[in-house]
Design a protein around this motif. Structure first.
Motif, PDB file in Angstrom:
ATOM      1  N   ASN A  31     -47.380 -57.501  20.589  1.00  0.00           N
ATOM      2  CA  ASN A  31     -48.690 -57.168  21.145  1.00  0.00           C
ATOM      3  C   ASN A  31     -48.888 -57.651  22.579  1.00  0.00           C
ATOM      4  N   SER A  32     -48.010 -58.491  23.067  1.00  0.00           N
ATOM      5  CA  SER A  32     -48.212 -59.024  24.417  1.00  0.00           C
ATOM      6  C   SER A  32     -47.005 -58.872  25.336  1.00  0.00           C
ATOM      7  N   VAL A  33     -45.846 -58.501  24.810  1.00  0.00           N
ATOM      8  CA  VAL A  33     -44.657 -58.394  25.650  1.00  0.00           C
ATOM      9  C   VAL A  33     -44.836 -57.281  26.688  1.00  0.00           C
ATOM     10  N   THR A  34     -44.314 -57.508  27.885  1.00  0.00           N
ATOM     11  CA  THR A  34     -44.467 -56.547  28.984  1.00  0.00           C
ATOM     12  C   THR A  34     -43.167 -55.787  29.219  1.00  0.00           C
ATOM     13  N   VAL A  65     -44.420 -49.103  18.119  1.00  0.00           N
ATOM     14  CA  VAL A  65     -44.280 -47.959  19.017  1.00  0.00           C
ATOM     15  C   VAL A  65     -44.672 -48.347  20.442  1.00  0.00           C
ATOM     16  N   ALA A  66     -45.662 -49.213  20.576  1.00  0.00           N
ATOM     17  CA  ALA A  66     -46.052 -49.678  21.912  1.00  0.00           C
ATOM     18  C   ALA A  66     -44.893 -50.415  22.586  1.00  0.00           C
ATOM     19  N   VAL A  67     -44.136 -51.198  21.803  1.00  0.00           N
ATOM     20  CA  VAL A  67     -42.961 -51.877  22.352  1.00  0.00           C
ATOM     21  C   VAL A  67     -41.915 -50.848  22.751  1.00  0.00           C
ATOM     22  N   LEU A  68     -41.677 -49.859  21.904  1.00  0.00           N
ATOM     23  CA  LEU A  68     -40.673 -48.839  22.199  1.00  0.00           C
ATOM     24  C   LEU A  68     -41.010 -48.092  23.491  1.00  0.00           C
ATOM     25  N   GLN A  69     -42.297 -47.868  23.724  1.00  0.00           N
ATOM     26  CA  GLN A  69     -42.714 -47.182  24.955  1.00  0.00           C
ATOM     27  C   GLN A  69     -42.406 -48.004  26.202  1.00  0.00           C
ATOM     28  N   LYS A  70     -42.372 -49.320  26.039  1.00  0.00           N
ATOM     29  CA  LYS A  70     -42.146 -50.200  27.188  1.00  0.00           C
ATOM     30  C   LYS A  70     -40.660 -50.420  27.491  1.00  0.00           C
ATOM     31  N   LEU A  71     -39.797 -49.985  26.595  1.00  0.00           N
ATOM     32  CA  LEU A  71     -38.371 -50.203  26.809  1.00  0.00           C
ATOM     33  C   LEU A  71     -37.848 -49.316  27.927  1.00  0.00           C
ATOM     34  N   PRO A  72     -36.893 -49.799  28.708  1.00  0.00           N
ATOM     35  CA  PRO A  72     -36.282 -48.954  29.739  1.00  0.00           C
ATOM     36  C   PRO A  72     -35.592 -47.758  29.105  1.00  0.00           C
ATOM     37  N   ALA A  73     -35.751 -46.587  29.685  1.00  0.00           N
ATOM     38  CA  ALA A  73     -35.121 -45.389  29.141  1.00  0.00           C
ATOM     39  C   ALA A  73     -33.619 -45.387  29.366  1.00  0.00           C
ATOM     40  N   CYS A  74     -33.170 -46.140  30.386  1.00  0.00           N
ATOM     41  CA  CYS A  74     -31.748 -46.188  30.712  1.00  0.00           C
ATOM     42  C   CYS A  74     -31.292 -47.635  30.839  1.00  0.00           C
ATOM     43  N   THR A  75     -30.020 -47.853  30.590  1.00  0.00           N
ATOM     44  CA  THR A  75     -29.435 -49.169  30.765  1.00  0.00           C
ATOM     45  C   THR A  75     -29.119 -49.397  32.238  1.00  0.00           C
ATOM     46  N   ASN A  76     -28.646 -50.592  32.569  1.00  0.00           N
ATOM     47  CA  ASN A  76     -28.262 -50.890  33.953  1.00  0.00           C
ATOM     48  C   ASN A  76     -27.110 -50.017  34.427  1.00  0.00           C
ATOM     49  N   ASP A  77     -26.329 -49.498  33.474  1.00  0.00           N
ATOM     50  CA  ASP A  77     -25.213 -48.627  33.822  1.00  0.00           C
ATOM     51  C   ASP A  77     -25.632 -47.175  33.985  1.00  0.00           C
TER      52      ASP A  77
END
Length: 355
Positions: free
Chosen positions: A254-257, A285-297
């Protein structure tokens, strides 16, 4: 660090073994993993005993279960062992053989053992190695269900055994790790570069860390809300010396950015048995929305969610919420084998999410 649990090395292909040996190993895997006593292969045992008229099979089963080194060092609950031995004695009493002192001695030892709020479950892997997990006897304790192992976690662990390339030499973030069965299995068999276990409940995090150490793995960072730089600095070194760099992170959905999640630099995100409450689903789902769509590679981030569909409405709600926020998903094929003892009658599936 705890000594890594002992296990007898088993051949991967047991189909070639004699029937009695296969039966002994079936009892061993089921018993050590705490599978329900009624679900163990008693009918096969009865049939074999009626054909052979020899109680040596019962002694072999006893040696591979209650007297196995893993059971002696990391025992299932007293109640479970008592129930199992009582059933084994009943099967013997149906034969015409003389009483087996070993069975009654083992039962006497269990009857004199003190009950505990904790027990151990040991899962024999195809390699013959074991993953041993300490968990609570009660399903709900200290206000959480995260102190026991659930079927979807076993299912996801077995999926990882069949698809190790998904994890090899990659950074993994597990959401809602619980007491660690899935992640420990991945770390011991799939050779990830780095693995972050995460949860929010303090008691769960403490038990999780103990289980990681119990299995001979090294926790580099513990109870960090972020993936610290000092953890990543030693990834290559740890990979060469003793396996993946392992972090145990406190993570509040609920608080992770977005910035905090990005610091994990995860190539693969997994979770098991986290879809069981509509309110929790929205946080997930809110966490999943905040995840980067791509990796560093520059490759797409891979996300795998394993769920047991106990309530079809709850699972459908999860899929609808994913669609509402634009997260696509696909069902992965069912597993080919049932090596780990998850309930085959349960409706368990794995979704691959596409951000």
């Amino acid at each position: 660090m705890e000594e890594e649990p002992m296990a007898e090395k088993q051949p991967v292909e047991e189909e070639e073994a004699p029937a009695e040996e296969r039966l002994e190993l079936a009892f061993q895997r089921g018993f050590l993993a705490g599978r329900r006593v009624a679900q163990l292969p008693w009918e096969d045992l009865e049939q074999t005993l009626s054909n052979t008229k020899d109680s040596s099979l019962l002694l072999a089963v006893l040696q591979k279960t209650v007297l196995h080194p893993l059971c002696l060092k990391y025992p299932p609950s007293v109640k479970y062992r008592r129930h199992f031995l009582s059933e084994l004695i009943r099967k013997h009493e149906c034969t015409t053989d003389e009483p087996l002192d070993e069975l009654y001695e083992a039962l006497g030892d269990v009857l004199n053992a003190a009950a505990s709020t904790h027990c151990y479950k040991s899962y024999i892997l195809p390699s013959g190695d074991a993953v041993t997990i300490r968990e609570n006897v009660a399903i709900i304790s200290q206000g959480t269900t995260g102190l026991v192992t659930w079927d979807a976690g076993l299912y996801l662990a077995e999926w990882a055994l069949e698809h190790p390339f998904v994890f090899t030499n990659r950074r993994i973030l597990e959401l809602g790790s619980g007491i660690g069965l899935t992640g420990i299995t991945v770390c011991k068999t799939c050779r990830p570069r780095a693995y972050t276990f995460s949860d929010h409940h303090q008691c769960v995090l403490e038990e999780l860390s103990e289980n990681i150490r119990l299995n001979g793995l090294f926790v580099q960072c513990e109870h960090y809300s972020l993936a610290g730089e000092k953890c990543r600095d030693r990834e290559a070194e740890l990979a060469k010396l003793q396996g993946p760099s392992i972090t145990v992170a406190e993570l509040d959905w609920n608080s992770v950015t977005e910035e905090e999640l990005a610091k994990f630099q995860a190539d693969v995100i997994i979770a098991a048995d986290v879809v069981y409450d509509p309110d929790l689903t929205r946080s997930l789902v809110a966490v999943l929305q905040k995840l980067p769509a791509c990796t560093n590679d520059g490759n797409p981030t891979e996300i795998y969610i394993a769920s047991t569909s106990r309530n079809p409405d709850t699972y459908s709600h999860f899929q609808r919420v994913l669609e509402q926020v634009g997260i696509r998903w696909e069902d992965l094929p069912e597993l080919r084998k049932n090596f780990l003892p998850y309930d085959q009658n349960a409706k368990i599936s794995i979704l691959k999410l596409l951000l």
